[in-house]
Scaffold this motif. Structure first.
Motif, PDB file in Angstrom:
ATOM      1  N   SER A   1      43.411  -2.927 -84.964  1.00 23.34           N
ATOM      2  CA  SER A   1      42.037  -2.448 -85.006  1.00 23.34           C
ATOM      3  C   SER A   1      41.362  -2.549 -83.650  1.00 23.34           C
ATOM      4  CB  SER A   1      41.241  -3.250 -86.040  1.00 23.34           C
ATOM      5  OG  SER A   1      41.759  -3.067 -87.341  1.00 23.34           O
ATOM      6  N   GLN A   2      41.592  -3.660 -82.945  1.00 25.39           N
ATOM      7  CA  GLN A   2      41.009  -3.827 -81.615  1.00 25.39           C
ATOM      8  C   GLN A   2      41.486  -2.730 -80.663  1.00 25.39           C
ATOM      9  OE1 GLN A   2      41.181  -7.766 -79.831  1.00 25.39           O
ATOM     10  NE2 GLN A   2      41.226  -8.737 -81.842  1.00 25.39           N
TER      11      GLN A   2
ATOM     12  N   LEU B   1      38.081   5.794 -88.275  1.00 27.56           N
ATOM     13  CA  LEU B   1      38.913   4.591 -88.382  1.00 27.56           C
ATOM     14  C   LEU B   1      38.580   3.768 -89.633  1.00 27.56           C
ATOM     15  CD1 LEU B   1      39.035   3.345 -84.657  1.00 27.56           C
ATOM     16  CD2 LEU B   1      40.743   4.678 -85.908  1.00 27.56           C
TER      17      LEU B   1
ATOM     18  N   PHE C   1      38.196  -4.733 -76.917  1.00 28.99           N
ATOM     19  CA  PHE C   1      37.256  -3.920 -77.691  1.00 28.99           C
ATOM     20  C   PHE C   1      35.828  -4.100 -77.177  1.00 28.99           C
ATOM     21  CE2 PHE C   1      34.696  -3.405 -81.714  1.00 28.99           C
ATOM     22  CZ  PHE C   1      34.763  -2.020 -81.726  1.00 28.99           C
TER      23      PHE C   1
ATOM     24  N   THR D   1      29.628   1.037 -86.894  1.00 24.42           N
ATOM     25  CA  THR D   1      30.985   1.028 -87.433  1.00 24.42           C
ATOM     26  C   THR D   1      31.818   2.115 -86.777  1.00 24.42           C
ATOM     27  OG1 THR D   1      32.307   1.220 -89.464  1.00 24.42           O
ATOM     28  CG2 THR D   1      30.358   2.586 -89.322  1.00 24.42           C
ATOM     29  N   MET D   2      33.134   1.905 -86.777  1.00 31.19           N
ATOM     30  CA  MET D   2      34.077   2.926 -86.306  1.00 31.19           C
ATOM     31  C   MET D   2      34.637   3.725 -87.484  1.00 31.19           C
ATOM     32  SD  MET D   2      34.104   2.214 -83.000  1.00 31.19           S
ATOM     33  CE  MET D   2      35.518   3.086 -82.354  1.00 31.19           C
TER      34      MET D   2
ATOM     35  N   TYR E   1      34.245   7.924 -85.861  1.00 24.20           N
ATOM     36  CA  TYR E   1      35.483   7.669 -85.134  1.00 24.20           C
ATOM     37  C   TYR E   1      36.731   7.701 -86.018  1.00 24.20           C
ATOM     38  CZ  TYR E   1      32.688   6.483 -81.053  1.00 24.20           C
ATOM     39  OH  TYR E   1      31.819   6.534 -79.988  1.00 24.20           O
TER      40      TYR E   1
ATOM     41  N   GLY F   1      40.259   0.790 -81.813  1.00 21.58           N
ATOM     42  CA  GLY F   1      38.827   0.915 -81.605  1.00 21.58           C
ATOM     43  C   GLY F   1      38.477   1.123 -80.146  1.00 21.58           C
TER      44      GLY F   1
ATOM     45  N   VAL G   1      36.758  -1.381 -88.609  1.00 18.86           N
ATOM     46  CA  VAL G   1      36.253  -1.864 -87.325  1.00 18.86           C
ATOM     47  C   VAL G   1      34.728  -1.760 -87.317  1.00 18.86           C
ATOM     48  CG1 VAL G   1      36.374  -1.671 -84.819  1.00 18.86           C
ATOM     49  CG2 VAL G   1      38.343  -0.998 -86.213  1.00 18.86           C
TER      50      VAL G   1
END
Length: 354
Positions: free
Chosen positions: A250-251, A219, A70, A212-213, A217, A254, A224
């Motif tokens: 999550s990694q 998510l 990430f 933040t994601m 994004y 992301g 994330v």
């Protein structure tokens, strides 16, 4: 055994928009327009979904504690900065506070703004110092530095939740130059605005930029969060952080989402288009902003009355009455799916009384 609980946690915690959802449900709306939580209505990048699915068979193992994949994706996306990661922006905020604040330490917060700063500071034993924004909800650098004098840490959200207002890079630079503590710049919604604060990281060693994601994004469900940090601060953050904070799903998701730049640009474009329609077509005044939501002034009505009426029509929005420093005639409306946005425009027009 309740007497054993710390006093700070006997108070009300974070306020969710559950009441409006209950009203909509009671009114018979099985599929209301959900415009209260600043969520991205569009699903994640297919590349992110695939990456998340691919690592699930390895979920019996702990994730990489350094978030290597990430962090590498962050550097490819943003450049050679220092990064830390955690469970959402809130995880970043908690850890940053933990590294600086102890019992009784004051922390400056530009208000009105996201209420979690105050909750997290009190949980660590600190106390918040409110730094009032100007009438247009922007921040005056001189006033900010004056009111924040003597604090170790200060929070400034841009674009700000719930007002949507964005600070200029010049304003942030002036604060960093004249403030002796650490400035945490919360940029959870920055992709929808485009103001670029990243170059300031090369100039100031008292600046942390949180991102933040969850928003642009898509998510939010994977929590994330990450931050640009000064090189001197990175090892201290990592010592204070909870081990294995970012799980392997999550990694992976992301990192893949960061690589799909076309997907996020499409989402940002749609949000900006609808944000302008809200500004143009809402009969109540809309505060100009750069987030994936707008704040609407419903005076002389109260926020609670308007939230209730909209919920009865199947549109869930957020009252801003719980945000310290705001009067009770503002609501926050997220940009949702097209049908949800149309539902809001129709419903707000129906309840408007000039």
């Amino acid at each position: 055994m309740k007497h054993l609980i710390r006093e700070v946690f006997l108070e009300e915690g974070y306020v969710f928009a559950t009441r409006a959802a209950d009203i909509a449900r009671e009114a018979g709306h099985t599929r209301p327009a959900r415009l209260a939580s600043n969520e991205n209505p569009f699903p994640p990048s297919p590349k992110a979904v695939k990456a998340a699915t691919d690592v699930l068979p390895n979920a019996n193992r702990y994730p990489d504690e350094t978030n290597r994949e990430f962090i590498a994706a962050l550097k490819k996306r943003h450049g050679d900065y220092r990064f830390v990661a955690s469970v959402g922006m809130d995880g970043i905020i908690d850890t940053v506070i933990r590294t600086f604040i102890t019992d009784g330490d004051p922390v400056a917060v530009a208000t009105p703004t996201y209420s979690y700063y105050g909750l997290a500071v009190r949980a660590q034993g600190g106390a918040t110092v409110s730094v009032p924004r100007k009438e247009d909800f922007s921040v005056d650098p001189a006033s900010f530095c004056r009111d924040a004098a003597g604090t170790k840490l200060a929070f400034l959200c841009t674009p700000n939740n719930p007002t949507g207002t964005t600070e200029t890079t010049e304003t942030v630079a002036q604060i960093c130059e004249n403030y002796e503590g650490i400035l945490f710049l919360d940029c959870a919604y920055i992709e929808f605005d485009g103001t670029d604060y990243r170059p300031l990281m090369k100039k100031f060693d008292n600046l942390i930029i949180g991102r933040t994601m969850s928003k642009a994004y898509s998510l939010a469900g994977l929590r994330v969060g990450y931050a640009f940090v000064p090189a001197w601060y990175e090892p201290f953050y990592n010592r204070a952080a909870t081990p294995f904070t970012l799980n392997m799903v999550s990694q992976a998701a992301g990192a893949a989402a960061l690589r799909d730049t076309v997907h996020v640009k499409t989402i940002v474009s749609v949000v900006q288009e609808w944000r302008q329609r809200f500004i143009d077509e809402c009969p109540f005044p809309v505060v100009p902003g750069g987030a994936n939501f707008v704040m609407v002034d419903v005076a002389p009505r109260t926020a609670e009355d308007v939230v209730t009426e909209l919920a009865q029509k199947g549109v869930i929005v957020r009252s801003c009455a719980s945000f310290p420093g705001l009067p009770d005639h503002y609501i926050r409306v997220s940009i949702g799916e097209p049908w949800e946005n149309e539902a809001f425009i129709t419903a707000i027009g129906e309840i408007y009384q000039p």
